[in-house]
Motif scaffolding. Structure first.
Motif, PDB file in Angstrom:
ATOM      1  N   GLU A 322      -9.195  11.339  -6.846  1.00  0.00           N
ATOM      2  CA  GLU A 322     -10.625  11.232  -7.108  1.00  0.00           C
ATOM      3  C   GLU A 322     -11.218  12.633  -7.247  1.00  0.00           C
ATOM      4  N   GLN A 323     -12.152  12.784  -8.200  1.00  0.00           N
ATOM      5  CA  GLN A 323     -12.758  14.097  -8.431  1.00  0.00           C
ATOM      6  C   GLN A 323     -13.933  14.370  -7.501  1.00  0.00           C
ATOM      7  N   HIS A 324     -14.510  13.317  -6.968  1.00  0.00           N
ATOM      8  CA  HIS A 324     -15.688  13.498  -6.112  1.00  0.00           C
ATOM      9  C   HIS A 324     -15.299  13.553  -4.645  1.00  0.00           C
ATOM     10  N   ALA A 325     -16.132  14.256  -3.884  1.00  0.00           N
ATOM     11  CA  ALA A 325     -15.884  14.420  -2.449  1.00  0.00           C
ATOM     12  C   ALA A 325     -15.715  13.065  -1.775  1.00  0.00           C
ATOM     13  N   PRO A 326     -14.812  12.939  -0.830  1.00  0.00           N
ATOM     14  CA  PRO A 326     -13.867  13.955  -0.350  1.00  0.00           C
ATOM     15  C   PRO A 326     -12.531  13.950  -1.091  1.00  0.00           C
ATOM     16  N   GLN A 327     -12.537  13.559  -2.311  1.00  0.00           N
ATOM     17  CA  GLN A 327     -11.375  13.605  -3.199  1.00  0.00           C
ATOM     18  C   GLN A 327     -10.142  12.860  -2.679  1.00  0.00           C
ATOM     19  N   PRO A 328     -10.325  11.588  -2.334  1.00  0.00           N
ATOM     20  CA  PRO A 328      -9.173  10.822  -1.863  1.00  0.00           C
ATOM     21  C   PRO A 328      -8.208  10.475  -2.994  1.00  0.00           C
ATOM     22  N   HIS A 329      -6.956  10.282  -2.657  1.00  0.00           N
ATOM     23  CA  HIS A 329      -5.928   9.901  -3.621  1.00  0.00           C
ATOM     24  C   HIS A 329      -5.709   8.393  -3.520  1.00  0.00           C
ATOM     25  N   ALA A 330      -5.609   7.762  -4.696  1.00  0.00           N
ATOM     26  CA  ALA A 330      -5.499   6.296  -4.717  1.00  0.00           C
ATOM     27  C   ALA A 330      -4.317   5.808  -3.881  1.00  0.00           C
ATOM     28  N   ARG A 331      -3.215   6.535  -3.915  1.00  0.00           N
ATOM     29  CA  ARG A 331      -2.055   6.093  -3.141  1.00  0.00           C
ATOM     30  C   ARG A 331      -2.395   6.035  -1.657  1.00  0.00           C
ATOM     31  N   ASP A 332      -3.089   7.049  -1.173  1.00  0.00           N
ATOM     32  CA  ASP A 332      -3.375   7.104   0.253  1.00  0.00           C
ATOM     33  C   ASP A 332      -4.445   6.092   0.648  1.00  0.00           C
ATOM     34  N   VAL A 333      -5.393   5.855  -0.255  1.00  0.00           N
ATOM     35  CA  VAL A 333      -6.398   4.822   0.033  1.00  0.00           C
ATOM     36  C   VAL A 333      -5.721   3.456   0.109  1.00  0.00           C
ATOM     37  N   LEU A 334      -4.797   3.197  -0.814  1.00  0.00           N
ATOM     38  CA  LEU A 334      -4.107   1.908  -0.790  1.00  0.00           C
ATOM     39  C   LEU A 334      -3.196   1.793   0.434  1.00  0.00           C
ATOM     40  N   LEU A 336      -3.926   3.073   3.340  1.00  0.00           N
ATOM     41  CA  LEU A 336      -4.849   2.726   4.419  1.00  0.00           C
ATOM     42  C   LEU A 336      -5.238   1.250   4.338  1.00  0.00           C
ATOM     43  N   ARG A 337      -5.437   0.765   3.104  1.00  0.00           N
ATOM     44  CA  ARG A 337      -5.803  -0.648   2.940  1.00  0.00           C
ATOM     45  C   ARG A 337      -4.681  -1.565   3.381  1.00  0.00           C
ATOM     46  N   ALA A 338      -3.455  -1.211   3.006  1.00  0.00           N
ATOM     47  CA  ALA A 338      -2.313  -2.048   3.372  1.00  0.00           C
ATOM     48  C   ALA A 338      -2.192  -2.130   4.893  1.00  0.00           C
ATOM     49  N   ALA A 339      -2.439  -0.994   5.550  1.00  0.00           N
ATOM     50  CA  ALA A 339      -2.345  -0.974   7.012  1.00  0.00           C
ATOM     51  C   ALA A 339      -3.487  -1.788   7.624  1.00  0.00           C
ATOM     52  N   GLN A 340      -4.671  -1.611   7.082  1.00  0.00           N
ATOM     53  CA  GLN A 340      -5.842  -2.263   7.671  1.00  0.00           C
ATOM     54  C   GLN A 340      -5.836  -3.769   7.421  1.00  0.00           C
ATOM     55  N   ASP A 341      -5.479  -4.179   6.193  1.00  0.00           N
ATOM     56  CA  ASP A 341      -5.503  -5.600   5.859  1.00  0.00           C
ATOM     57  C   ASP A 341      -4.159  -6.274   6.093  1.00  0.00           C
ATOM     58  N   LYS A 342      -3.191  -5.522   6.569  1.00  0.00           N
ATOM     59  CA  LYS A 342      -1.846  -6.064   6.805  1.00  0.00           C
ATOM     60  C   LYS A 342      -1.350  -6.827   5.583  1.00  0.00           C
ATOM     61  N   CYS A 343      -1.494  -6.204   4.432  1.00  0.00           N
ATOM     62  CA  CYS A 343      -1.085  -6.869   3.201  1.00  0.00           C
ATOM     63  C   CYS A 343       0.132  -6.172   2.602  1.00  0.00           C
ATOM     64  N   ALA A 344       0.642  -6.746   1.519  1.00  0.00           N
ATOM     65  CA  ALA A 344       1.810  -6.182   0.851  1.00  0.00           C
ATOM     66  C   ALA A 344       1.422  -4.905   0.101  1.00  0.00           C
ATOM     67  N   PHE A 345       2.411  -4.053  -0.134  1.00  0.00           N
ATOM     68  CA  PHE A 345       2.191  -2.766  -0.785  1.00  0.00           C
ATOM     69  C   PHE A 345       3.302  -2.550  -1.801  1.00  0.00           C
ATOM     70  N   LEU A 346       2.899  -2.171  -3.012  1.00  0.00           N
ATOM     71  CA  LEU A 346       3.897  -1.922  -4.054  1.00  0.00           C
ATOM     72  C   LEU A 346       3.545  -0.638  -4.781  1.00  0.00           C
ATOM     73  N   LEU A 347       4.444   0.335  -4.684  1.00  0.00           N
ATOM     74  CA  LEU A 347       4.249   1.594  -5.408  1.00  0.00           C
ATOM     75  C   LEU A 347       5.319   1.649  -6.478  1.00  0.00           C
ATOM     76  N   GLY A 348       4.903   1.604  -7.742  1.00  0.00           N
ATOM     77  CA  GLY A 348       5.881   1.567  -8.819  1.00  0.00           C
ATOM     78  C   GLY A 348       5.767   2.764  -9.737  1.00  0.00           C
ATOM     79  N   SER A 349       6.895   3.213 -10.246  1.00  0.00           N
ATOM     80  CA  SER A 349       6.902   4.307 -11.207  1.00  0.00           C
ATOM     81  C   SER A 349       8.280   4.374 -11.846  1.00  0.00           C
ATOM     82  N   TRP A 350       8.327   4.899 -13.070  1.00  0.00           N
ATOM     83  CA  TRP A 350       9.637   5.200 -13.651  1.00  0.00           C
ATOM     84  C   TRP A 350      10.263   6.354 -12.906  1.00  0.00           C
TER      85      TRP A 350
END
Length: 717
Positions: A322-334, A336-350
């Motif tokens: 993110e470009q705006h303060a405090p400039q969080p990264h989507a991976r780290d926000v997700l 935190l969400r996975a931990a908080q909501d106890k949900c599944a997490f999928l990080l995909g990339s080639w």
DNA sequence: AGCACGCCGACT
DNA sequence: GTCGGCGTGCTC
């Protein structure tokens, strides 16, 4: 003492001044620890829970807490947790002499909680207005924003600005459609190519919360696979969220979701839609009309109800920051969400980032990979052209292009389009061993050595000068600046194959797809169009430019870009070939040849751990004028084992280039310095807390000089 | 950031 | 005695 609000003159401008003064006096003298809510106006209050806890929408850190307001009776019904409100805020109570309370303007805020009592021992001001009854800030979203603010040493209000879109009354008035029932669980489809792919989908469909780092096979199937993961989650009755780097990628996943689920079950959240449309989509998600979301980074906060899966594609792409303060990264926000909501997490990339490798190594996520044979079969054949080849190849020197590359392009053009990847401009060269090309690093803190004025070597992190460098790898004493190459080659290629159309894709104009007919497609990294039926061949030029950046991620990034381009090329069984112009002994080049991005990331991770680099250590950057940074570092109470590197001067922004006023960048022409602070694994939150506290204290004292604190700085060299 | 308090020196 | 300098602290 009972409430003095029993007179019920809600419409009147206020009680007589004497009475107000009296209230104040009695409050001061009695020093009641828990005041019953009273207002200056003496208006009638809500009978139940007459106190509203409000987060005022000011990003300043020393206001990063809640303020209590009294709820007037007429706002009782609408003043529910999560709604937007307006309140009077600011010093100004002493205007009571005139019988009314003026000073302090109306500012926006969020009603966070209704309570019976306030623990503020003064008379409460009343809520001025409930902006709308729409409860935009749910408990979950507030919790997430809080966690993100803490993680990044930022204020809650700043995070909420990213998380809650601006209101549009028109969008709010439109009713959201009724939700569709959950779809049936999808077939495994091409997930069957992965060892644990079918099991992963089944876990999602049956309400489980698996966490995986998915190394996607080369080719176009990944978007359909993401869509299947979403469909499986929906089948369990839960919602799903997918974050991708750009609008082009988002529409690709959107198309797959529409193909699999039809219309109406998912929303596309990107910046391309206007604010009203976007808020409308956001509301449909919040209201539960739509259970699945795909979007770019702002969608990371999308208020999906009963979240079952968060997914991110290509987390190494820097648009996830993110470009705006405090400039969080989507991976780290997700995360935190996975931990908080106890949900599944999928990080995909080639490819594979070091952070992704760390998630697997720590045991938090499991790898989702195909067997080796599948990986190789899906990928094109990779060939390299290094310095030795170039030296031997006289023709290549003249034409700047080795004969192997000519040959591959010529052969490829007989069977279909050929991709030519050229680097973007603007990479800063860094120093490396002239003999073995190992990056030159500071012997004290392992930061990157940079050539300053008059050839003096200096560390980009701690600022120490290096007078007698020699290469720790091979013992050589000579350094070279790694050069940034040309895009002229593309023009030369075009002239060499006059019968073939040349198409370009880059910053100015990004092509989405190209037909399967023979053509030269010249593109900068990240802008490569998808070719119908895949490219017959690809030419990856100027590997030095990509590897030569003074950045910790240069290797990982070069590999990621090469792999992203190569993944668009046909499998080697169908003749797909890639030529990379880079030294074949380099680690990222070898990883490309072997098609082993995970192995590369694992080795990088081990090395970072050894050298005390992120993400194993947590780092923060503190930048500002030399005085501001020195003052800040003197007052901040850093956690034990914290280590301060620098400060070192930052490059001065040219006055002419004032257009790029990035957050945290010095104003044009001003000299700023930057210090890095690093802490060992596990002390990250302590570091963030310390930096936030010091920043808050500084702001409260009104030390005017600008100062930026950035957790996880992306460009630490 | 505003904005008002408060505790010091020149003034009708 | 009172007006007002701006250093300090609070904003429900």
């Amino acid at each position: 003492m009972s409430s003095d609000n029993s007179r019920g003159d809600s419409g009147a401008e206020g009680a007589p001044p004497e009475q107000l003064a009296l209230i104040r006096e009695s409050v001061r003298k009695a020093k009641e620890p828990r005041a019953k809510p009273r207002t200056w106006r003496g208006a009638a209050l809500a009978k139940e829970l007459p106190v509203a806890r409000v987060l005022v929408d000011k990003g300043v850190l020393h206001l990063d807490r809640y303020f209590d307001y009294a709820v007037p009776e007429e706002l009782d019904a609408e003043a529910q947790p999560g709604v937007r409100v307006r309140v009077r805020f600011g010093a100004g109570r002493h205007r009571v002499r005139e019988g009314r309370r003026e000073g302090g303007g109306l500012i926006d805020g969020f009603l966070v909680e209704r309570r019976a009592e306030s623990d503020y021992s003064g008379p409460l001001a009343a809520l001025a207005q409930v902006v709308s009854p729409e409860p935009v800030l749910s408990e979950e979203l507030l919790g997430l924003a809080r966690a993100v603010a803490d993680r990044y040493a930022g204020s809650l209000a700043d995070v909420l600005q990213l998380a809650v879109p601006p209101r549009s009354a028109r969008a709010e008035q439109r009713p959201s459609p009724a939700p569709l029932p959950p779809p049936p669980a999808p077939e495994a489809g091409s997930w069957a190519r992965y060892e644990r792919g079918a099991a992963f989908l089944e876990a999602l469909a049956s309400g489980g919360a698996p966490r995986a780092v998915w190394n996607a096979l080369a080719g176009p199937e990944w978007s359909a696979e993401l869509a299947r993961a979403v469909a499986a989650t929906l089948a369990s009755g839960r919602g799903a969220l997918v974050v991708v780097p750009d609008g082009r990628t988002a529409s690709r996943v959107d198309a797959e979701l529409t193909a699999l689920l039809g219309e109406g079950r998912h929303a596309l959240l990107t910046a391309e839609a206007g604010p009203e449309k976007r808020y409308g989509e956001w509301l449909a998600v919040r209201r539960g009309s739509v259970r699945a979301v795909v979007g770019t980074r702002a969608a990371m906060f999308a208020p999906v109800q009963d979240l079952g899966l968060v997914a991110i594609w290509d987390d190494g792409d820097d648009s996830h920051s993110e470009q705006h303060a405090p400039q969080p990264h989507a991976r780290d926000v997700l995360l935190l969400r996975a931990a908080q909501d106890k949900c599944a997490f999928l990080l995909g990339s080639w490819s594979c980032t070091v952070e992704a490798a760390q998630l697997v190594e720590s045991g938090w996520a499991r790898p989702l990979v195909a067997v080796r044979d599948q990986v190789r079969a899906a990928a094109p054949l990779i060939r390299t052209v290094g310095d030795q080849d170039l030296a031997r190849d006289e023709a290549a020197r003249a034409a700047r292009l080795p004969s192997l590359a000519w040959q591959v392009v010529r052969d490829g053009l007989r069977h279909g389009p050929v991709l030519v990847q050229v680097p973007r401009r603007g990479y800063v060269p860094r120093m490396a061993c002239a003999q073995c090309r190992a990056p030159a690093r500071c012997r004290h803190c392992a930061g990157p050595l940079q050539a300053r004025d008059a050839g003096a070597l200096r560390c980009g992190w701690c600022g120490r000068e290096e007078g007698s460098w020699h290469c720790p790898e091979c013992g050589a004493f000579r350094l070279r600046a790694q050069v940034v190459g040309a895009r002229r080659t593309a023009e030369e290629l075009g002239r060499a194959f006059p019968a073939v159309p040349v198409r370009t894709s880059g910053r100015e104009q990004v092509l989405d797809t190209v037909p399967g007919a023979p053509a030269l497609v010249v593109s900068t990294p990240g802008a490569e169009p998808v070719a119908e039926g895949g490219y017959a061949a690809a030419l990856l030029l100027d590997g030095w430019a990509m590897l030569g950046r003074p950045d910790l991620r240069a290797g990982e990034d070069a590999l990621r870009r090469w792999i992203a381009a190569s993944a668009l090329v046909r499998p080697q069984g169908d003749g797909g070939t890639v030529v990379v112009v880079a030294e074949p002994t380099l680690r990222p080049v070898q990883a490309l040849v072997r098609w082993d991005p995970v192995g590369h990331a694992v080795r990088e991770l081990a090395e970072r751990a050894e050298l005390g680099f992120p993400p194993v250590s947590r780092m923060a950057a503190v930048s500002g004028t030399a005085e501001a940074v020195a003052e800040f570092l003197a007052m901040v109470e850093l956690p034990s084992q914290a280590e301060v590197l620098g400060p070192v001067p930052l490059p001065v922004t040219p006055v002419a280039a004032g257009r790029s006023r990035r957050a945290g960048a010095p104003p044009a022409g001003e000299q700023w310095v930057r210090a890095l602070v690093r802490v060992p694994p596990g002390r990250g939150s302590a570091l963030a807390a310390a930096l936030k506290a010091a920043q808050a204290a500084r702001m409260a004292r009104g030390s005017g000089a600008a100062l930026w604190v950035r957790i996880d700085p992306p460009d630490i060299g």
